[in-house]
Design a protein around this motif. Structure first.
Motif, PDB file in Angstrom:
ATOM      1  N   THR A   1       9.759  12.863  14.458  1.00  0.00           N
ATOM      2  CA  THR A   1       8.495  12.298  14.932  1.00  0.00           C
ATOM      3  C   THR A   1       8.683  10.790  15.131  1.00  0.00           C
ATOM      4  O   THR A   1       8.230   9.982  14.311  1.00  0.00           O
ATOM      5  CB  THR A   1       7.380  12.564  13.897  1.00  0.00           C
ATOM      6  OG1 THR A   1       7.865  12.187  12.594  1.00  0.00           O
ATOM      7  CG2 THR A   1       6.985  14.032  13.869  1.00  0.00           C
TER       8      THR A   1
ATOM      9  N   ASN B   1       7.474   8.427  16.938  1.00  0.00           N
ATOM     10  CA  ASN B   1       6.359   7.480  17.051  1.00  0.00           C
ATOM     11  C   ASN B   1       5.624   7.293  15.734  1.00  0.00           C
ATOM     12  O   ASN B   1       5.239   6.179  15.369  1.00  0.00           O
ATOM     13  CB  ASN B   1       5.413   7.942  18.157  1.00  0.00           C
ATOM     14  CG  ASN B   1       6.089   7.855  19.507  1.00  0.00           C
ATOM     15  OD1 ASN B   1       6.497   6.772  19.929  1.00  0.00           O
ATOM     16  ND2 ASN B   1       6.284   8.993  20.160  1.00  0.00           N
TER      17      ASN B   1
ATOM     18  N   ASP C   1      -3.901  15.503  24.478  1.00  0.00           N
ATOM     19  CA  ASP C   1      -3.803  14.538  25.584  1.00  0.00           C
ATOM     20  C   ASP C   1      -5.187  13.988  25.934  1.00  0.00           C
ATOM     21  O   ASP C   1      -5.340  12.794  26.220  1.00  0.00           O
ATOM     22  CB  ASP C   1      -3.222  15.216  26.830  1.00  0.00           C
ATOM     23  CG  ASP C   1      -1.790  15.693  26.611  1.00  0.00           C
ATOM     24  OD1 ASP C   1      -1.155  15.231  25.653  1.00  0.00           O
ATOM     25  OD2 ASP C   1      -1.333  16.527  27.413  1.00  0.00           O
TER      26      ASP C   1
ATOM     27  N   TYR D   1       5.763  21.958  25.784  1.00  0.00           N
ATOM     28  CA  TYR D   1       6.613  22.031  24.589  1.00  0.00           C
ATOM     29  C   TYR D   1       6.986  23.455  24.194  1.00  0.00           C
ATOM     30  O   TYR D   1       7.644  23.657  23.165  1.00  0.00           O
ATOM     31  CB  TYR D   1       5.945  21.314  23.409  1.00  0.00           C
ATOM     32  CG  TYR D   1       5.970  19.807  23.564  1.00  0.00           C
ATOM     33  CD1 TYR D   1       7.161  19.148  23.829  1.00  0.00           C
ATOM     34  CD2 TYR D   1       4.800  19.056  23.463  1.00  0.00           C
ATOM     35  CE1 TYR D   1       7.194  17.776  24.002  1.00  0.00           C
ATOM     36  CE2 TYR D   1       4.827  17.677  23.629  1.00  0.00           C
ATOM     37  CZ  TYR D   1       6.028  17.043  23.903  1.00  0.00           C
ATOM     38  OH  TYR D   1       6.059  15.694  24.071  1.00  0.00           O
TER      39      TYR D   1
ATOM     40  N   ALA E   1       4.476  17.649  18.042  1.00  0.00           N
ATOM     41  CA  ALA E   1       5.128  16.819  19.070  1.00  0.00           C
ATOM     42  C   ALA E   1       4.075  16.090  19.912  1.00  0.00           C
ATOM     43  O   ALA E   1       4.249  14.921  20.266  1.00  0.00           O
ATOM     44  CB  ALA E   1       6.022  17.680  19.949  1.00  0.00           C
ATOM     45  N   SER E   2       2.979  16.773  20.226  1.00  0.00           N
ATOM     46  CA  SER E   2       1.927  16.116  21.017  1.00  0.00           C
ATOM     47  C   SER E   2       1.190  15.049  20.213  1.00  0.00           C
ATOM     48  O   SER E   2       0.819  14.003  20.761  1.00  0.00           O
ATOM     49  CB  SER E   2       0.909  17.152  21.519  1.00  0.00           C
ATOM     50  OG  SER E   2       1.496  17.966  22.503  1.00  0.00           O
TER      51      SER E   2
ATOM     52  N   ASP F   1       2.530  13.272  17.880  1.00  0.00           N
ATOM     53  CA  ASP F   1       3.470  12.142  17.831  1.00  0.00           C
ATOM     54  C   ASP F   1       3.452  11.365  19.150  1.00  0.00           C
ATOM     55  O   ASP F   1       3.446  10.135  19.161  1.00  0.00           O
ATOM     56  CB  ASP F   1       4.878  12.667  17.521  1.00  0.00           C
ATOM     57  CG  ASP F   1       5.856  11.532  17.316  1.00  0.00           C
ATOM     58  OD1 ASP F   1       5.702  10.791  16.327  1.00  0.00           O
ATOM     59  OD2 ASP F   1       6.757  11.353  18.160  1.00  0.00           O
ATOM     60  N   GLU F   2       3.438  12.099  20.237  1.00  0.00           N
ATOM     61  CA  GLU F   2       3.385  11.462  21.561  1.00  0.00           C
ATOM     62  C   GLU F   2       2.108  10.638  21.706  1.00  0.00           C
ATOM     63  O   GLU F   2       2.120   9.525  22.234  1.00  0.00           O
ATOM     64  CB  GLU F   2       3.398  12.587  22.600  1.00  0.00           C
ATOM     65  CG  GLU F   2       3.663  12.181  23.991  1.00  0.00           C
ATOM     66  CD  GLU F   2       3.749  13.435  24.866  1.00  0.00           C
ATOM     67  OE1 GLU F   2       4.863  13.876  25.137  1.00  0.00           O
ATOM     68  OE2 GLU F   2       2.690  13.976  25.244  1.00  0.00           O
ATOM     69  N   SER F   3       1.010  11.172  21.213  1.00  0.00           N
ATOM     70  CA  SER F   3      -0.273  10.467  21.271  1.00  0.00           C
ATOM     71  C   SER F   3      -0.207   9.155  20.481  1.00  0.00           C
ATOM     72  O   SER F   3      -0.660   8.105  20.955  1.00  0.00           O
ATOM     73  CB  SER F   3      -1.379  11.364  20.701  1.00  0.00           C
ATOM     74  OG  SER F   3      -2.538  10.610  20.462  1.00  0.00           O
TER      75      SER F   3
ATOM     76  N   GLY G   1       2.396   7.440  19.895  1.00  0.00           N
ATOM     77  CA  GLY G   1       3.239   6.525  20.675  1.00  0.00           C
ATOM     78  C   GLY G   1       2.444   5.843  21.783  1.00  0.00           C
ATOM     79  O   GLY G   1       2.579   4.636  22.004  1.00  0.00           O
ATOM     80  N   ARG G   2       1.600   6.599  22.454  1.00  0.00           N
ATOM     81  CA  ARG G   2       0.795   6.011  23.541  1.00  0.00           C
ATOM     82  C   ARG G   2      -0.184   4.963  23.005  1.00  0.00           C
ATOM     83  O   ARG G   2      -0.387   3.917  23.619  1.00  0.00           O
ATOM     84  CB  ARG G   2       0.046   7.117  24.293  1.00  0.00           C
ATOM     85  CG  ARG G   2       0.973   8.007  25.119  1.00  0.00           C
ATOM     86  CD  ARG G   2       0.183   9.089  25.828  1.00  0.00           C
ATOM     87  NE  ARG G   2      -0.787   8.526  26.759  1.00  0.00           N
ATOM     88  CZ  ARG G   2      -1.867   9.179  27.210  1.00  0.00           C
ATOM     89  NH1 ARG G   2      -2.107  10.416  26.801  1.00  0.00           N
ATOM     90  NH2 ARG G   2      -2.694   8.605  28.047  1.00  0.00           N
TER      91      ARG G   2
END
Ligand code: CA
Length: 523
Positions: free
Chosen positions: A60, A62, A174, A212, A307-308, A310-312, A314-315
């Protein structure tokens, strides 16, 4: 007001010309007086699935950025390990028996009570709540709120924006991230802000973003307690309903697709799951082989959801950096509780045991937190409200029951920091049939009381000797002194926290609404 606030201390340091003694760079002190607050919350994120905590299941990167830039709390405990109650604790800084939200079955949050967002709003902050709320009543204390009704859904979720019902297309994590960044872009830049960005993921039924599905098609290591025999523990542990063997539904296992997918999403879903499901049906697995298959499918889906998240994260971190907000923003990442990833055959939460009691907590506050620091102090979701209030320089109401983490964030552990912690779970009868229990937790031990008629017994665990909590030593002669000390501490905590001797009537599950229908068994 409970304690001297950080802004007051900073001001004193500056006035005294003692800037060198302050931990905060004096050049930025004026800005730091009222930091922005970004609180990112997920639902059911196990620390076993976060690489800053040494996960062997997923990376993870982010979330790890927050840990690298700030403080990782290794023993953040929740007071009542279930979704709605944890949210009420976060907002109020009070235990369930003081904020009135005991369980997910029939509690309703009293939005008239003091909450930290409300106090921040009165203190001049602009406040937003975006994502999963799950407290039944409408949010209070927010200039803007855009929430999922109830549990929410993973794809094309209905939402409620400041009271207006609407539906949005796409994947829920998202969408919550987009709305959060949109709100940040429109805010009044002359005032500090509180953003609560609260994800549904990775809550059951852990449906990942379609992108994913393929990347998480791997083989995952099993926990060594996957086939626990429950010896050494009592009837409550043996009689729950939360196992991979008997409780998971076809929907949980993606053997049937959710009804809310649009045709295009459904096609992508089927392209991944259908051939694998056909193979599974042909194999006609039984016993341990079936549980192993379910574990792999569960991890695939659950980790895809992470994963999503973590991506969030990061954004949001990128947005803060790109908009010169990074240095003056306190970022908190937490989950509402821990979760079982197959340990003891289980998914879900609720227990005082470590996997559900402990939740991830990562905090970054540039100039205050030492990058990459680790705190092993006993902290809690109970402490979030007071931490944020102190950081914002807003007085803390005297009846809050937690403690600000600011001194720990500064690298100082006060001598009188808590050495024991009170836990209390109420939702029985209810989903997953975990009996009511309360107990006291220390660095090393747990004393637990299951207290319902027919289930009434005590357990004592020594985590140093038995880190996986497989064997109660309650009543054993060599633990007599420890047991006596913990019983006294439990009595002291219950008195200090004003826990009623008998559970309050509003904590009881009313027959009219309880329990949920039993899950459909897997064929
Ligand atoms: Ca939860």
């Amino acid at each position: 007001m409970k304690r001297t606030t950080i802004p007051t201390l900073l001001l004193l340091c500056l006035l005294a010309g003692a800037a060198t003694l302050c931990r905060v760079d004096p050049a930025r002190a004026a800005q730091s007086v009222r930091p922005n607050i970004v609180f990112i919350f997920s639902d059911d994120h196990a620390y076993q699935a976060l690489s800053a905590y040494g996960s062997r299941l997923i990376r993870t990167p982010n979330l790890d950025r927050i840990a690298r830039g700030g403080t990782r709390f290794d023993r953040c405990l929740v007071t009542n390990s279930i979704c709605g109650p944890s949210r009420a604790v976060i907002l109020t800084g009070k235990y369930s028996h003081r904020n009135g939200f005991y369980n997910n079955t029939n509690s309703r949050f009293d939005g008239a009570q003091a909450t930290f967002p409300k106090l921040l709003q009165r203190g001049g902050y602009q406040t937003a709540m975006i994502g999963k709320w799950h407290l039944v009543s409408d949010p209070t204390g927010f200039d803007y709120w855009d929430i999922l009704p109830g549990q929410g859904q993973y794809y094309n979720p209905p939402m409620i924006r400041n009271g207006e019902r609407l539906r949005r297309d796409g994947y829920v994590t998202d969408i919550i991230t987009d709305l959060s960044l949109e709100w940040l872009g429109k805010r009044d830049t002359s005032r500090p802000f509180l953003l609560m960005c609260q994800h549904k993921a990775p809550h059951r039924e852990w449906a990942p973003n379609l992108k994913y599905l393929e990347p998480f098609d791997r083989r995952y290591p099993e926990p060594d307690t996957l086939f626990d025999d429950y010896r050494g523990r009592g009837i409550a542990e043996q009689n729950q309903d939360m196992t991979l063997a008997k409780t998971m539904t076809e929907g949980d296992l993606k053997l049937s697709a959710p009804a809310y997918l649009n045709p295009e999403q459904r096609a992508a879903w089927d392209a991944y799951y259908e051939p694998r499901n056909a193979e599974f049906r042909r194999a006609n697995l039984r016993g341990e082989a079936l549980v192993r298959w379910r574990y792999q499918r569960y991890m695939h889906d659950y980790l895809g959801c992470i994963a999503s998240v973590d991506e969030s994260v990061g954004r949001v971190l990128d947005y803060l950096k790109e908009n010169n907000l990074e240095q003056n923003t306190l970022v908190i990442y937490a989950s509402d509780q821990g979760f079982y990833l197959g340990e003891h055959w289980w998914f879900d939460k609720r227990w005082i045991f470590e996997e559900s009691l402990r939740t991830p907590l990562l905090v970054r506050w540039p100039g205050v937190t030492k990058p990459g620091s680790v705190s092993r102090a006993l902290v809690s979701n109970l402490d979030v409200a007071e931490t944020v209030l102190e950081a914002a320089g807003v007085p803390v109401p005297a009846d809050m029951q937690g403690r600000s983490l600011v001194s720990l964030l500064q690298g100082r552990r006060p001598r009188d920091w808590r050495r024991s912690f009170y836990y209390h779970y109420y939702e029985y009868p209810g989903p997953h049939s975990v009996a009511k229990h309360y107990g006291v937790v220390t660095d090393r031990h747990k004393l637990v009381h299951f207290y319902e008629p027919g289930w009434n017994y005590w357990e004592l665990f020594d985590r140093r000797e038995d880190p996986k909590e497989l064997r109660s030593v309650y009543g054993q002669p060599e633990y007599a002194e420890t047991q006596r000390r913990l019983e006294a501490e439990l009595t002291r905590l219950r008195a200090e926290l004003k826990v009623p001797a008998q559970d309050a009537p509003e904590s009881l599950i009313r027959p009219a609404r309880a329990p949920n229908p039993p899950p459909r068994p897997v064929r």
